[in-house]
Design an enzyme around this catalytic site. Sequence first.
Site, PDB file in Angstrom:
ATOM      1  N   HIS A 267       0.893  -1.403  -0.029  1.00  5.37           N
ATOM      2  CA  HIS A 267       0.038   0.033  -0.040  1.00  5.37           C
ATOM      3  C   HIS A 267       0.922   1.296  -0.145  1.00  5.37           C
ATOM      4  O   HIS A 267       1.839   1.269   0.568  1.00  5.37           O
ATOM      5  CB  HIS A 267      -0.971  -0.180   1.264  1.00  5.37           C
ATOM      6  CG  HIS A 267      -2.082   0.923   0.853  1.00  5.37           C
ATOM      7  ND1 HIS A 267      -2.193   2.098   1.375  1.00  5.37           N
ATOM      8  CD2 HIS A 267      -3.293   0.493   0.593  1.00  5.37           C
ATOM      9  CE1 HIS A 267      -3.338   2.542   0.924  1.00  5.37           C
ATOM     10  NE2 HIS A 267      -3.987   1.786   0.515  1.00  5.37           N
TER      11      HIS A 267
ATOM     12  N   ASP B 271      -7.753  -5.346  -0.890  1.00  6.12           N
ATOM     13  CA  ASP B 271      -8.373  -6.191  -1.989  1.00  6.12           C
ATOM     14  C   ASP B 271      -8.175  -7.739  -1.638  1.00  6.12           C
ATOM     15  O   ASP B 271      -8.675  -8.584  -2.153  1.00  6.12           O
ATOM     16  CB  ASP B 271      -7.611  -5.923  -3.110  1.00  6.12           C
ATOM     17  CG  ASP B 271      -8.308  -4.433  -3.763  1.00  6.12           C
ATOM     18  OD1 ASP B 271      -9.468  -4.400  -3.862  1.00  6.12           O
ATOM     19  OD2 ASP B 271      -7.553  -3.592  -3.770  1.00  6.12           O
TER      20      ASP B 271
END
Length: 378
Positions: A263, A314
């Site tokens: 991320h 996700d």
Amino acid sequence: MATITDAPKGLEGVTAANSGICYIDGDQGVLAYRGIDIHDLADHSNFEEVCFLLWNGRLPNRTELQELKLNLARERKLDASIISLLRQAPKHALPMDVLRTIVSALSFYDPEEKANDAEANQRKSVRLTSQIAYVVSAYDRIRKGKPLVEPDRTLSHSANFLYMLNGDVPSATAERAFDIALILHADHEFNASTFAARVTAATLSDMHSAITAAIGALKGPLHGGANEAVFRILEAIDASGADPVEYVKGMLAQKKKIPGFGHRVYRTEDPRATHLRQMSEDLGHSSGNPKWFEISRKIEQFVVGDRKLNANVDFYSASTYHTLGIDIDLFTPIFAVSRVSGWTAHVMEQLNDNRLIRPRANYQGPIYPNRYVPIEKR
Ligand SMILES: CC(C)(COP(=O)(O)OP(=O)(O)OC[C@H]1O[C@@H](n2cnc3c(N)ncnc32)[C@H](O)[C@@H]1OP(=O)(O)O)[C@@H](O)C(=O)NCCC(=O)NCCS
């Protein structure tokens, strides 16, 4: 000429605007909407309440929440021309591409098409939230040759979506799991799709253009498209009987990124992944098929240990959605079903104190003045 420094690639670390919608502390793993921690929202709130919070800056009272629920239910409708556009989409069309095109077309039939004031945009936010859910469920049935399911206006946003998708009213467990997924995906500060929406809105274009731009940005595998990519890997591992760790090692040896990990902002676990991991495990066990959770967990343990990369939103949404009976190519559209709430909130915030978003490029091309050479002399 001003001194030139290297521009940060991908605008990393750049603060692009003031915002009062979403708070993230990437070092501490904190995510909050309007200051309210995502864990509290996931445990106690519902998607409609989160929409109100994002759009109005505070939690609703009972009357306000009821009113919003009624408005969302009332807007569960599409013009007949939109349904026929959905029917005309080529059979190979991906749901995410259909959604992008249809959201653009929805503006033709919006009762406030030409209005871009704050009140009209509040109503458009409600309308688009209902319509996007409608479009995703309706297109899935159309492409499968199934009859459309009329919306049930007595159901919650989540339950109605699953009902219109599958034709059956979902169990309370499935409804709650899906609702939590919508809460977790609703907003995430200046992610790529939200930024695309704000850039578009800042030109004083319109809400539908901003949301269409956002959907285009969400589609990419570095952003919302990652959840579909995750499940394709789980499927490939299952179909080949490969060891999950060896499979992932093979990908890394080929310098491939593992979807669902890493991320830009979080240095800790993505707080959304904490809930989705639990949901994936619970749903896997309650459905009697924990296989997808177990493969995911093995991958996660290896990637965290070997690369120090944490699962993001996700990774476990893939196995969660699959266990809820949702097709892989609907995973990213479902991200949009939720994120439209955040996109619209950001568009309204942008317009509330607008200035054109127009950064500069750090020019590194041929030195000026570069001579124009006539074509016959090249
Ligand atoms: C999310 C993401 C786009 C963030 O990208 P970013 O901040 O630009 O970070 P970078 O892509 O520059 O990655 C930094 C380093 O970590 C590695 N890395 C990041 N994510 C990785 C992943 N999922 N698998 C393997 N390596 C990864 C990169 O290869 C890079 O290594 P290097 O410095 O040796 O070249 C990136 O982590 C990624 O592509 N993840 C997979 C897609 C995904 O899950 N997207 C959904 C995000 S919510």
